[in-house]
Design a protein around this motif. Structure first.
Motif, short mmCIF file in Angstrom:
data_model
loop_
_atom_site.label_atom_id
_atom_site.label_comp_id
_atom_site.label_asym_id
_atom_site.label_seq_id
_atom_site.Cartn_x
_atom_site.Cartn_y
_atom_site.Cartn_z
N ILE A 98 21.43 73.19 52.06
CA ILE A 98 20.13 72.55 52.23
C ILE A 98 20.33 71.06 52.47
CG2 ILE A 98 17.94 72.00 51.11
CD1 ILE A 98 18.21 74.90 51.98
N SER A 99 21.24 70.47 51.68
CA SER A 99 21.53 69.05 51.83
C SER A 99 22.96 68.76 51.38
CB SER A 99 20.55 68.20 51.00
OG SER A 99 20.95 66.84 50.98
N ASP A 100 23.75 68.24 52.28
CA ASP A 100 25.10 67.79 51.95
C ASP A 100 25.03 66.59 51.01
OD1 ASP A 100 27.70 66.89 51.90
OD2 ASP A 100 28.05 67.15 54.02
N GLU A 101 24.18 65.64 51.36
CA GLU A 101 24.08 64.41 50.58
C GLU A 101 23.62 64.67 49.15
OE1 GLU A 101 21.72 60.09 50.75
OE2 GLU A 101 21.38 61.61 52.29
N LEU A 102 22.66 65.61 48.97
CA LEU A 102 22.11 65.89 47.65
C LEU A 102 22.83 67.06 46.97
CD1 LEU A 102 18.29 65.51 48.41
CD2 LEU A 102 19.85 63.81 47.44
N ALA A 103 23.82 67.62 47.63
CA ALA A 103 24.61 68.73 47.06
C ALA A 103 23.71 69.89 46.65
CB ALA A 103 25.45 68.25 45.89
N GLN A 104 22.91 70.36 47.61
CA GLN A 104 21.99 71.46 47.36
C GLN A 104 22.21 72.59 48.36
OE1 GLN A 104 17.88 70.33 47.12
NE2 GLN A 104 18.26 68.66 45.70
N ALA A 105 22.01 73.82 47.88
CA ALA A 105 22.12 74.99 48.75
C ALA A 105 21.04 76.00 48.38
CB ALA A 105 23.50 75.64 48.62
N GLU A 106 20.77 76.90 49.30
CA GLU A 106 19.84 78.01 49.08
C GLU A 106 20.62 79.30 49.04
OE1 GLU A 106 16.06 80.27 51.31
OE2 GLU A 106 17.10 78.60 52.28
N VAL A 107 20.25 80.21 48.15
CA VAL A 107 20.89 81.52 48.08
C VAL A 107 19.90 82.59 48.54
CG1 VAL A 107 22.54 80.94 46.28
CG2 VAL A 107 20.26 81.79 45.63
#
Length: 199
Positions: A98-107
């Protein structure tokens, strides 16, 4: 970038596959096409996800999923779930950035109707979350569920996700608008439940 070294450790972590108590998770290969197509073309499986796609759309998606994965690409890391004992395919689980900068992903996950109700979605998602927080060092993992998809919501609750809000008319399936719940799991929440699990 934050994930500059992630691609090197990815292969070492999965070693081409990962194991849980009952399941094997591995990268997609060309021989998985038939199962992948059946899963993505099924009206029942996609009831709360999307209008079933055309064969061409599914083939394009499958080919992308078979390519070497990079977090920052925004593409899904799709892992095939198999029963260890029988070798039968269960479904597909995975994540996307979701965001590299914010270290977020969706599963997300899709399971064959024959394999639902056995706890496999929860078991395989826990493996994916381990990968997200222990290896990718993410800060937050998110998920979306149709408000009527109680089974998927229960999977997220069992794995520690918190319902953060309602997204109105967020998805369209068969020309009908659907509301989604937005779910989140933050790294310290994951760590807390992990510690409790091993006590």
């Amino acid at each position: 970038p934050f994930f500059s070294t992630i691609f090197k450790v990815r292969a070492c972590f999965l070693m081409h596959y990962g194991l849980t108590k009952r399941l094997k998770l591995r990268y997609l290969v060309k021989q998985d096409w038939s199962f992948f197509f059946d899963l993505h073309s099924s009206v029942e499986v996609n009831r709360y996800v999307r209008t079933p796609e055309t064969a061409e759309q599914i083939a394009n998606k499958f080919n992308r999923c078979c390519l070497p994965w990079q977090f920052e690409s925004g593409e899904w890391l799709a892992l095939l779930i198999e029963e260890i004992d029988s070798g039968l395919p269960v479904g597909i689980t995975g994540l996307r950035a979701i965001s590299d900068e914010l270290a977020q992903a969706e599963v997300g996950y899709l399971l064959s109707p024959l394999m639902q109700g056995k706890g496999y979605a929860t078991e395989s998602l826990r493996f994916v979350l381990d990968y997200c927080f222990k290896i990718l060092k993410l800060h937050k993992v998110t998920a979306l569920t149709d408000i009527n998809n109680l089974a998927s919501a229960n999977v997220l609750i069992k794995t520690g996700f918190i319902k953060e809000g309602l997204l109105r008319d967020n998805n369209q399936i068969d020309q009908q608008w659907h509301d989604d719940y937005f779910w989140g799991l933050i790294e310290h929440e994951y760590q807390a439940q992990y510690i409790l699990a091993i006590k």
